[in-house]
Design a protein around this motif. Structure first.
Motif, PDB file in Angstrom:
ATOM      1  N   MET A  49       0.802  -1.214   0.000  1.00  0.00           N
ATOM      2  CA  MET A  49       0.000   0.000   0.000  1.00  0.00           C
ATOM      3  C   MET A  49       0.843   1.277   0.000  1.00  0.00           C
ATOM      4  SD  MET A  49      -2.967   1.117  -0.390  1.00  0.00           S
ATOM      5  CE  MET A  49      -3.900  -0.394  -0.204  1.00  0.00           C
ATOM      6  N   PRO A  50       1.960   1.379   0.759  1.00  0.00           N
ATOM      7  CA  PRO A  50       2.775   2.608   0.649  1.00  0.00           C
ATOM      8  C   PRO A  50       3.275   2.859  -0.766  1.00  0.00           C
ATOM      9  CG  PRO A  50       3.407   1.337   2.581  1.00  0.00           C
ATOM     10  CD  PRO A  50       2.463   0.482   1.803  1.00  0.00           C
ATOM     11  N   PHE A  51       3.645   1.789  -1.473  1.00  0.00           N
ATOM     12  CA  PHE A  51       4.116   1.961  -2.852  1.00  0.00           C
ATOM     13  C   PHE A  51       2.968   2.329  -3.789  1.00  0.00           C
ATOM     14  CE2 PHE A  51       7.128  -0.867  -0.763  1.00  0.00           C
ATOM     15  CZ  PHE A  51       8.329  -0.246  -1.056  1.00  0.00           C
ATOM     16  N   ILE A  52       1.752   1.847  -3.485  1.00  0.00           N
ATOM     17  CA  ILE A  52       0.594   2.244  -4.287  1.00  0.00           C
ATOM     18  C   ILE A  52       0.319   3.732  -4.109  1.00  0.00           C
ATOM     19  CG2 ILE A  52      -1.900   1.916  -4.601  1.00  0.00           C
ATOM     20  CD1 ILE A  52      -1.481  -1.008  -3.740  1.00  0.00           C
ATOM     21  N   TYR A  53       0.347   4.189  -2.842  1.00  0.00           N
ATOM     22  CA  TYR A  53       0.193   5.628  -2.590  1.00  0.00           C
ATOM     23  C   TYR A  53       1.298   6.417  -3.297  1.00  0.00           C
ATOM     24  CZ  TYR A  53      -3.385   5.085   1.047  1.00  0.00           C
ATOM     25  OH  TYR A  53      -4.551   4.819   1.727  1.00  0.00           O
ATOM     26  N   GLY A  54       2.523   5.913  -3.213  1.00  0.00           N
ATOM     27  CA  GLY A  54       3.638   6.594  -3.854  1.00  0.00           C
ATOM     28  C   GLY A  54       3.478   6.660  -5.362  1.00  0.00           C
ATOM     29  N   ALA A  55       3.001   5.562  -5.972  1.00  0.00           N
ATOM     30  CA  ALA A  55       2.801   5.553  -7.420  1.00  0.00           C
ATOM     31  C   ALA A  55       1.734   6.559  -7.834  1.00  0.00           C
ATOM     32  CB  ALA A  55       2.418   4.146  -7.888  1.00  0.00           C
ATOM     33  N   VAL A  56       0.659   6.646  -7.050  1.00  0.00           N
ATOM     34  CA  VAL A  56      -0.412   7.608  -7.366  1.00  0.00           C
ATOM     35  C   VAL A  56       0.102   9.036  -7.237  1.00  0.00           C
ATOM     36  CG1 VAL A  56      -2.666   8.473  -6.633  1.00  0.00           C
ATOM     37  CG2 VAL A  56      -2.254   6.014  -6.730  1.00  0.00           C
ATOM     38  N   ILE A  57       0.824   9.316  -6.146  1.00  0.00           N
ATOM     39  CA  ILE A  57       1.373  10.671  -5.943  1.00  0.00           C
ATOM     40  C   ILE A  57       2.349  11.023  -7.059  1.00  0.00           C
ATOM     41  CG2 ILE A  57       2.796  12.088  -4.413  1.00  0.00           C
ATOM     42  CD1 ILE A  57       1.616  10.436  -2.070  1.00  0.00           C
ATOM     43  N   ALA A  58       3.229  10.065  -7.403  1.00  0.00           N
ATOM     44  CA  ALA A  58       4.211  10.320  -8.467  1.00  0.00           C
ATOM     45  C   ALA A  58       3.525  10.554  -9.805  1.00  0.00           C
ATOM     46  CB  ALA A  58       5.180   9.146  -8.562  1.00  0.00           C
ATOM     47  N   TYR A  59       2.475   9.778 -10.080  1.00  0.00           N
ATOM     48  CA  TYR A  59       1.768   9.935 -11.356  1.00  0.00           C
ATOM     49  C   TYR A  59       1.101  11.300 -11.460  1.00  0.00           C
ATOM     50  CZ  TYR A  59      -1.384   8.931 -15.236  1.00  0.00           C
ATOM     51  OH  TYR A  59      -2.057   8.981 -16.428  1.00  0.00           O
ATOM     52  N   LEU A  60       0.507  11.766 -10.348  1.00  0.00           N
ATOM     53  CA  LEU A  60      -0.163  13.063 -10.367  1.00  0.00           C
ATOM     54  C   LEU A  60       0.826  14.227 -10.439  1.00  0.00           C
ATOM     55  CD1 LEU A  60      -2.966  12.444  -7.700  1.00  0.00           C
ATOM     56  CD2 LEU A  60      -3.218  12.494 -10.181  1.00  0.00           C
ATOM     57  N   LEU A  61       2.020  14.048  -9.839  1.00  0.00           N
ATOM     58  CA  LEU A  61       2.992  15.145  -9.802  1.00  0.00           C
ATOM     59  C   LEU A  61       3.955  15.133 -10.981  1.00  0.00           C
ATOM     60  CD1 LEU A  61       3.993  15.341  -6.027  1.00  0.00           C
ATOM     61  CD2 LEU A  61       2.368  16.756  -7.270  1.00  0.00           C
ATOM     62  N   THR A  62       4.000  14.063 -11.743  1.00  0.00           N
ATOM     63  CA  THR A  62       4.949  13.986 -12.859  1.00  0.00           C
ATOM     64  C   THR A  62       4.764  15.105 -13.879  1.00  0.00           C
ATOM     65  OG1 THR A  62       5.319  11.608 -12.621  1.00  0.00           O
ATOM     66  CG2 THR A  62       5.715  12.545 -14.794  1.00  0.00           C
ATOM     67  N   PRO A  63       3.525  15.477 -14.299  1.00  0.00           N
ATOM     68  CA  PRO A  63       3.403  16.614 -15.226  1.00  0.00           C
ATOM     69  C   PRO A  63       3.980  17.910 -14.672  1.00  0.00           C
ATOM     70  CG  PRO A  63       1.347  15.372 -15.149  1.00  0.00           C
ATOM     71  CD  PRO A  63       2.215  14.838 -14.062  1.00  0.00           C
ATOM     72  N   LEU A  97      10.755  20.835  -6.120  1.00  0.00           N
ATOM     73  CA  LEU A  97       9.776  21.919  -6.256  1.00  0.00           C
ATOM     74  C   LEU A  97       8.366  21.386  -6.478  1.00  0.00           C
ATOM     75  CD1 LEU A  97      11.814  24.476  -8.419  1.00  0.00           C
ATOM     76  CD2 LEU A  97      11.241  24.639  -5.986  1.00  0.00           C
ATOM     77  N   SER A  98       8.231  20.269  -7.183  1.00  0.00           N
ATOM     78  CA  SER A  98       6.890  19.692  -7.388  1.00  0.00           C
ATOM     79  C   SER A  98       6.316  19.187  -6.069  1.00  0.00           C
ATOM     80  CB  SER A  98       6.947  18.571  -8.422  1.00  0.00           C
ATOM     81  OG  SER A  98       7.783  17.506  -7.980  1.00  0.00           O
ATOM     82  N   MET A 207      10.448   7.318  -7.167  1.00  0.00           N
ATOM     83  CA  MET A 207       9.820   6.961  -8.437  1.00  0.00           C
ATOM     84  C   MET A 207       9.966   8.070  -9.467  1.00  0.00           C
ATOM     85  SD  MET A 207       6.314   5.075  -7.193  1.00  0.00           S
ATOM     86  CE  MET A 207       6.371   3.557  -6.224  1.00  0.00           C
ATOM     87  N   MET A 208       9.765   9.320  -9.054  1.00  0.00           N
ATOM     88  CA  MET A 208       9.923  10.427  -9.997  1.00  0.00           C
ATOM     89  C   MET A 208      11.381  10.598 -10.417  1.00  0.00           C
ATOM     90  SD  MET A 208       7.264  13.457  -8.941  1.00  0.00           S
ATOM     91  CE  MET A 208       7.805  13.626  -7.238  1.00  0.00           C
ATOM     92  N   GLY A 209      12.309  10.341  -9.489  1.00  0.00           N
ATOM     93  CA  GLY A 209      13.712  10.450  -9.833  1.00  0.00           C
ATOM     94  C   GLY A 209      14.169   9.395 -10.819  1.00  0.00           C
ATOM     95  N   ASN A 210      13.539   8.219 -10.780  1.00  0.00           N
ATOM     96  CA  ASN A 210      13.923   7.113 -11.667  1.00  0.00           C
ATOM     97  C   ASN A 210      12.865   6.822 -12.725  1.00  0.00           C
ATOM     98  OD1 ASN A 210      16.504   5.850 -10.299  1.00  0.00           O
ATOM     99  ND2 ASN A 210      15.060   6.274  -8.640  1.00  0.00           N
ATOM    100  N   ARG A 211      11.986   7.782 -13.011  1.00  0.00           N
ATOM    101  CA  ARG A 211      10.857   7.502 -13.890  1.00  0.00           C
ATOM    102  C   ARG A 211      11.313   7.142 -15.309  1.00  0.00           C
ATOM    103  NH1 ARG A 211      11.272  12.922 -13.065  1.00  0.00           N
ATOM    104  NH2 ARG A 211      11.071  14.363 -14.831  1.00  0.00           N
ATOM    105  N   ARG A 212      12.344   7.786 -15.798  1.00  0.00           N
ATOM    106  CA  ARG A 212      12.814   7.478 -17.159  1.00  0.00           C
ATOM    107  C   ARG A 212      13.486   6.105 -17.203  1.00  0.00           C
ATOM    108  NH1 ARG A 212      13.652  12.999 -16.531  1.00  0.00           N
ATOM    109  NH2 ARG A 212      12.531  14.276 -18.055  1.00  0.00           N
TER     110      ARG A 212
END
Length: 429
Positions: A49-63, A97-98, A207-212
């Protein structure tokens, strides 16, 4: 060279038979061990569940992160001699900053909204006894001239009082320990959720740092497991999923925020009660397509009704106008036809996913079903093209049969049937 056609057919049949047997065994095992499978699923869900929350947060903040990184990278590259170092600094700054931006937005919303929401709730609690007395006096004045109705009301009140006393004695008091345990479990669950969110924030940063890199690894696995043609199709579907979910959810959040602000603005002008509390309810429930406006408007209207029936009428007119504005102008401008679903399938997806996943399912149901709908459509069109049949849906509306006509396929429509033509000729005067 020998003909291997019969051998291939035999192998295909053998593989299909073995696959069917394996599927049947898996289904039987799943039915026999269903409770253990559910327990294992819940255990894994709790761990992940923490990784699910993290994935959702990362997905919303990636743009937001991409936007900051792109512009900051251009600025730094023009002023630094090492482009790689500039991009590295821009990437780290974009993530930081995001995260700061998201926390700042949440803080501002809480700071502006929550005090007025608590004030509204406090005023409701304070004014509740006077509301009850006012409505009781109004009912008594209305019914005092009608003795028959007044007797029915007294009988109803007596029945309710007896049932409430019986429920307190037989249900509530004996189960107080269970209720206390449930409240304790709820508090513990809230603590667990807060812990998962905090860990999810840390996971979102990684996740955002390693997204690519994660995207490159996923593409590498897809191309290694499938043919190039199928891998390209899978990546196209992944891009479609990203467009559906990203565009719909972000657009719906912006749309609901605007509707909530407009509701507060007009309620303040009309001097309606509990404007901030009701505007928050209307804005949050507006995220749910189709049913959201009604879910938020009905309890809000009842709340205004307890203060003033005339103001309740004004509020209902305001909500009706806001929803017309949202449905006919604001929503199409922000969302467009992002899902491509008709109103029936929107209703269907909300009911199905809402029943399966609750409130979250009602939010993600429309884009999720849009992806399923697109996959089914593409599969059907692919199979039709394999059979050299048309993929035009309008052709199948009045279709009776498909016939061979001199090596060509002829689509026989309902109007082409002889008996239909005969009926039309008889109906013609």
């Amino acid at each position: 060279m020998k003909n291997n056609g019969p051998l291939k057919k035999y192998l295909y049949k053998s593989l299909a038979g073995a696959g069917s047997i394996i599927i049947c065994i898996l289904v039987f095992f799943a039915m026999y061990r269903f409770d253990q499978i559910v327990a294992a699923y819940n255990l894994m869900k709790g761990i992940l569940m923490p990784f699910i929350y993290g994935a959702v947060i990362a997905y919303l903040l990636t743009p937001v992160c991409n936007f900051i990184e792109r512009h900051l990278s251009r600025f730094l590259e023009s002023r630094m001699k090492k482009p790689e170092k500039a991009r590295s600094i821009a990437g780290a700054a974009g993530i930081g900053l995001s995260m700061v931006f998201s926390l700042l937005v949440i803080y501002l919303l809480i700071a502006m909204v929550m005090p007025q929401v608590f004030s509204s709730i406090g005023s409701i609690v304070t004014a509740f006894p006077s509301m009850v007395n006012k409505w009781s006096a109004w009912i008594q004045n209305y019914l005092q001239d009608n003795e028959i109705v007044w007797n029915y009301v007294n009988q109803f009140i007596d029945t309710v009082s007896v049932n409430v006393e019986s429920w307190l004695e037989t249900k509530l008091l004996p189960n107080m320990q269970t209720i206390v345990s449930g409240v304790s479990a709820g508090l513990l669950g809230a603590i667990v959720v807060m812990k998962n969110i905090l860990i999810g924030l840390i996971a979102a940063i990684y996740m955002m740092g390693n997204r690519r890199k994660f995207a490159a690894q996923a593409k590498k696995l897809i191309y290694s497991a499938f043919s190039v043609r199928h891998a390209n199709a899978i990546l196209d579907e992944c891009r479609l999923i990203d467009r559906m979910f990203g565009g719909f959810i972000s657009g719906k959040l912006i749309d609901s925020l605007i509707i909530g602000c407009l509701c507060f603005f007009f309620m303040s002008i009309l001097n309606l009660p509990y404007s901030m509390l009701i505007s928050v309810v209307v804005g949050v429930t507006n995220i749910i397509p189709f049913f959201g406006p009604y879910i938020g408007a009905i309890p809000s209207a009842i709340l205004v009704l307890t203060v003033n029936p005339m103001q309740c009428l004004y509020f209902l007119i305001l909500i009706l106008l806001l929803q017309q504005f949202d449905g006919n102008f604001l929503g199409p401008k922000i969302l467009g036809n992002s899902t491509g679903l008709s109103s029936f399938w929107v209703l269907f997806s909300i009911l199905v996913f809402g029943g399966l996943l609750g409130f979250v399912g009602m939010i993600i149901g429309v884009p999720a079903f849009a992806v399923i709908y697109d996959l089914v459509k593409k599969c059907a069109n692919y199979l039709l093209r394999q059979k050299k049949l048309t993929t035009d849906t309008d052709t199948y509306q009045e279709l009776v049969s498909i016939e061979q006509d001199g090596g060509q396929l002829r689509y026989v429509q309902n109007a082409d049937r002889p008996e239909r033509k005969k009926e039309e000729q008889e109906e013609t005067p």
